[in-house]
Scaffold this motif. Structure first.
Motif, mmCIF file in Angstrom:
data_model
loop_
_atom_site.group_PDB
_atom_site.id
_atom_site.type_symbol
_atom_site.label_atom_id
_atom_site.label_comp_id
_atom_site.label_asym_id
_atom_site.label_seq_id
_atom_site.Cartn_x
_atom_site.Cartn_y
_atom_site.Cartn_z
ATOM 1 N N ILE A 19 0.845 -1.206 0.000
ATOM 2 C CA ILE A 19 0.000 0.000 0.000
ATOM 3 C C ILE A 19 0.874 1.247 0.000
ATOM 4 O O ILE A 19 1.802 1.376 0.799
ATOM 5 C CB ILE A 19 -0.952 0.004 1.218
ATOM 6 N N LEU A 20 0.586 2.128 -0.939
ATOM 7 C CA LEU A 20 1.298 3.405 -1.020
ATOM 8 C C LEU A 20 0.461 4.455 -0.307
ATOM 9 O O LEU A 20 -0.719 4.649 -0.634
ATOM 10 C CB LEU A 20 1.496 3.779 -2.498
ATOM 11 N N ASN A 27 -5.284 11.888 -0.777
ATOM 12 C CA ASN A 27 -6.549 11.308 -0.321
ATOM 13 C C ASN A 27 -6.862 11.405 1.164
ATOM 14 O O ASN A 27 -7.754 10.726 1.645
ATOM 15 C CB ASN A 27 -6.701 9.861 -0.828
ATOM 16 N N SER A 60 -12.218 8.424 -1.442
ATOM 17 C CA SER A 60 -10.930 8.974 -1.878
ATOM 18 C C SER A 60 -10.889 9.407 -3.338
ATOM 19 O O SER A 60 -9.954 10.081 -3.756
ATOM 20 C CB SER A 60 -9.793 8.002 -1.567
ATOM 21 N N PHE A 99 -9.436 -3.559 -1.723
ATOM 22 C CA PHE A 99 -8.037 -3.980 -1.633
ATOM 23 C C PHE A 99 -7.445 -3.579 -0.285
ATOM 24 O O PHE A 99 -6.746 -4.364 0.358
ATOM 25 C CB PHE A 99 -7.226 -3.345 -2.765
ATOM 26 N N THR A 100 -7.772 -2.375 0.173
ATOM 27 C CA THR A 100 -7.125 -1.887 1.396
ATOM 28 C C THR A 100 -7.728 -2.506 2.659
ATOM 29 O O THR A 100 -7.046 -2.645 3.663
ATOM 30 C CB THR A 100 -7.188 -0.345 1.480
ATOM 31 N N ASP A 124 -10.606 7.640 -10.330
ATOM 32 C CA ASP A 124 -10.306 7.161 -8.974
ATOM 33 C C ASP A 124 -8.864 7.519 -8.625
ATOM 34 O O ASP A 124 -8.082 7.885 -9.502
ATOM 35 C CB ASP A 124 -10.533 5.645 -8.872
ATOM 36 N N ASP A 125 -8.557 7.394 -7.330
ATOM 37 C CA ASP A 125 -7.196 7.727 -6.906
ATOM 38 C C ASP A 125 -6.196 6.639 -7.285
ATOM 39 O O ASP A 125 -5.132 6.913 -7.814
ATOM 40 C CB ASP A 125 -7.141 8.042 -5.397
ATOM 41 N N PHE A 126 -6.566 5.354 -7.016
ATOM 42 C CA PHE A 126 -5.652 4.238 -7.266
ATOM 43 C C PHE A 126 -6.297 3.205 -8.163
ATOM 44 O O PHE A 126 -7.511 2.979 -8.101
ATOM 45 C CB PHE A 126 -5.286 3.547 -5.937
ATOM 46 N N ALA A 128 -5.398 -0.787 -8.586
ATOM 47 C CA ALA A 128 -4.531 -1.869 -8.103
ATOM 48 C C ALA A 128 -4.959 -3.180 -8.763
ATOM 49 O O ALA A 128 -4.544 -3.488 -9.869
ATOM 50 C CB ALA A 128 -4.595 -1.935 -6.575
ATOM 51 N N ASN A 129 -5.869 -3.919 -8.112
ATOM 52 C CA ASN A 129 -6.378 -5.153 -8.738
ATOM 53 C C ASN A 129 -7.524 -4.876 -9.712
ATOM 54 O O ASN A 129 -7.927 -5.762 -10.460
ATOM 55 C CB ASN A 129 -6.858 -6.131 -7.665
ATOM 56 N N GLY A 130 -8.067 -3.697 -9.638
ATOM 57 C CA GLY A 130 -9.092 -3.301 -10.607
ATOM 58 C C GLY A 130 -10.525 -3.473 -10.139
ATOM 59 O O GLY A 130 -11.465 -3.212 -10.886
ATOM 60 N N ASN A 131 -10.711 -3.869 -8.873
ATOM 61 C CA ASN A 131 -12.088 -4.144 -8.424
ATOM 62 C C ASN A 131 -12.949 -2.886 -8.318
ATOM 63 O O ASN A 131 -14.134 -2.924 -8.646
ATOM 64 C CB ASN A 131 -12.068 -4.873 -7.083
ATOM 65 N N ALA A 132 -12.365 -1.801 -7.873
ATOM 66 C CA ALA A 132 -13.140 -0.559 -7.760
ATOM 67 C C ALA A 132 -13.625 -0.117 -9.143
ATOM 68 O O ALA A 132 -14.813 0.192 -9.338
ATOM 69 C CB ALA A 132 -12.294 0.529 -7.111
ATOM 70 N N LYS A 156 -0.907 0.942 -9.844
ATOM 71 C CA LYS A 156 0.135 0.003 -9.405
ATOM 72 C C LYS A 156 0.091 -1.152 -10.399
ATOM 73 O O LYS A 156 -0.640 -2.110 -10.226
ATOM 74 C CB LYS A 156 -0.127 -0.429 -7.966
HETATM 75 P P1 5GP Z 1 -8.448 -1.974 -6.667
HETATM 76 O O1 5GP Z 1 -9.936 -2.078 -6.506
HETATM 77 O O2 5GP Z 1 -8.022 -1.533 -8.039
HETATM 78 O O3 5GP Z 1 -7.730 -3.205 -6.195
HETATM 79 O O4 5GP Z 1 -7.972 -0.839 -5.647
HETATM 80 C C1 5GP Z 1 -8.380 0.485 -5.841
HETATM 81 C C2 5GP Z 1 -8.965 1.075 -4.609
HETATM 82 O O5 5GP Z 1 -8.279 0.644 -3.431
HETATM 83 C C3 5GP Z 1 -8.851 2.575 -4.675
HETATM 84 O O6 5GP Z 1 -10.167 3.109 -4.687
HETATM 85 C C4 5GP Z 1 -8.076 2.986 -3.438
HETATM 86 O O7 5GP Z 1 -8.923 3.677 -2.558
HETATM 87 C C5 5GP Z 1 -7.629 1.702 -2.791
HETATM 88 N N1 5GP Z 1 -6.186 1.458 -2.944
HETATM 89 C C6 5GP Z 1 -5.603 0.471 -3.680
HETATM 90 N N2 5GP Z 1 -4.280 0.493 -3.556
HETATM 91 C C7 5GP Z 1 -4.001 1.519 -2.738
HETATM 92 C C8 5GP Z 1 -2.766 2.048 -2.228
HETATM 93 O O8 5GP Z 1 -1.644 1.581 -2.494
HETATM 94 N N3 5GP Z 1 -2.863 3.142 -1.414
HETATM 95 C C9 5GP Z 1 -4.058 3.694 -1.079
HETATM 96 N N4 5GP Z 1 -4.034 4.763 -0.279
HETATM 97 N N5 5GP Z 1 -5.233 3.208 -1.541
HETATM 98 C C10 5GP Z 1 -5.198 2.142 -2.356
#
Ligand code: 5GP
Length: 190
Positions: A19-20, A27, A60, A99-100, A124-126, A128-132, A156
């Motif tokens: 996590i960054l 955010n 965020s 993810f968080t 969106d801000d991040f 990562a795995n793409g679920n959001a 990421k």
């Molecule tokens: P995903 O759904 O793509 O796995 O993750 C995206 C969501 O998770 C974003 O809406 C963000 O809020 C949160 N997130 C994912 N990775 C990070 C991270 O490294 N740092 C922070 N602060 N939020 C993250």
């Protein structure tokens, strides 16, 4: 976006679990001037796409979506995290895996705010795995609106969500793309 990379290197910290933390500018505390630059950058990237609405998830993504909305002169909508079901059918609803936090949550958006005539940009801000983003894509599909693409502040790339979504045909613009991350080093893709 060069300044996004600089801000990450200057102010970001890497936490356990990949996590960054960018709470000092993106955010939690939000650097308002920098948000304006981000909004302008997103507006430039999607200038030819006749976007009518921006969609994000609370909380965020809201500052970024607002900045982009101001720069593009269009409204933004945020999907709300919710626990109750869609009893009266007035909302579009989907499930997102966080993810968080490692849990599933429901997100809802009122049918009044996403129309079949809309051309929607996801923000969106991040990524990562793409679920959001997958959840937001689902909400747009339910509404019958046209999905133009997605803009994220930080991708990421090593988590693979962006590649999967792009392979499915989604246009994604990332303002900074991270190739790898350790406690002491952040490496960008370009
Ligand atoms: P995903 O759904 O793509 O796995 O993750 C995206 C969501 O998770 C974003 O809406 C963000 O809020 C949160 N997130 C994912 N990775 C990070 C991270 O490294 N740092 C922070 N602060 N939020 C993250």
């Amino acid at each position: 976006m060069q300044r996004m990379k600089e801000m990450i290197l200057q102010e970001g910290t890497v936490l356990p679990g990949g996590i960054l933390k960018v709470g000092s500018f993106l955010n939690q505390q939000v650097n308002s001037e920098f948000m304006k630059e981000i909004g302008d950058e997103i507006a430039t990237l999607f200038a030819d796409d006749q976007v009518t609405k921006i969609l994000t998830i609370e909380s965020s993504g809201i500052a970024l979506a607002a900045a982009a909305g101001i720069s593009m002169h269009i409204p933004f909508v945020f999907a709300k995290k919710h626990r109750t079901s869609n009893v009266d059918g007035s909302t579009y609803t989907t499930t997102v895996h966080s993810f968080t936090h490692g849990t599933d949550y429901q997100v809802v958006v009122s049918r009044d705010y996403l129309m079949p005539t809309d051309r929607v940009l996801l923000v969106d801000d991040f990524l990562a795995n793409g679920n959001a983003l997958r959840g937001l894509v689902d909400l747009v599909n339910q509404s019958g609106a046209e999905l133009v693409g997605a803009a994220v502040a930080i991708e990421k790339k090593f988590q693979g969500g962006g590649d999967e979504l792009r392979a499915g045909g989604l246009r994604i613009e990332s303002l900074a793309m991270i190739e790898s991350m350790t406690d002491t080093e952040i490496t960008f893709c370009d």
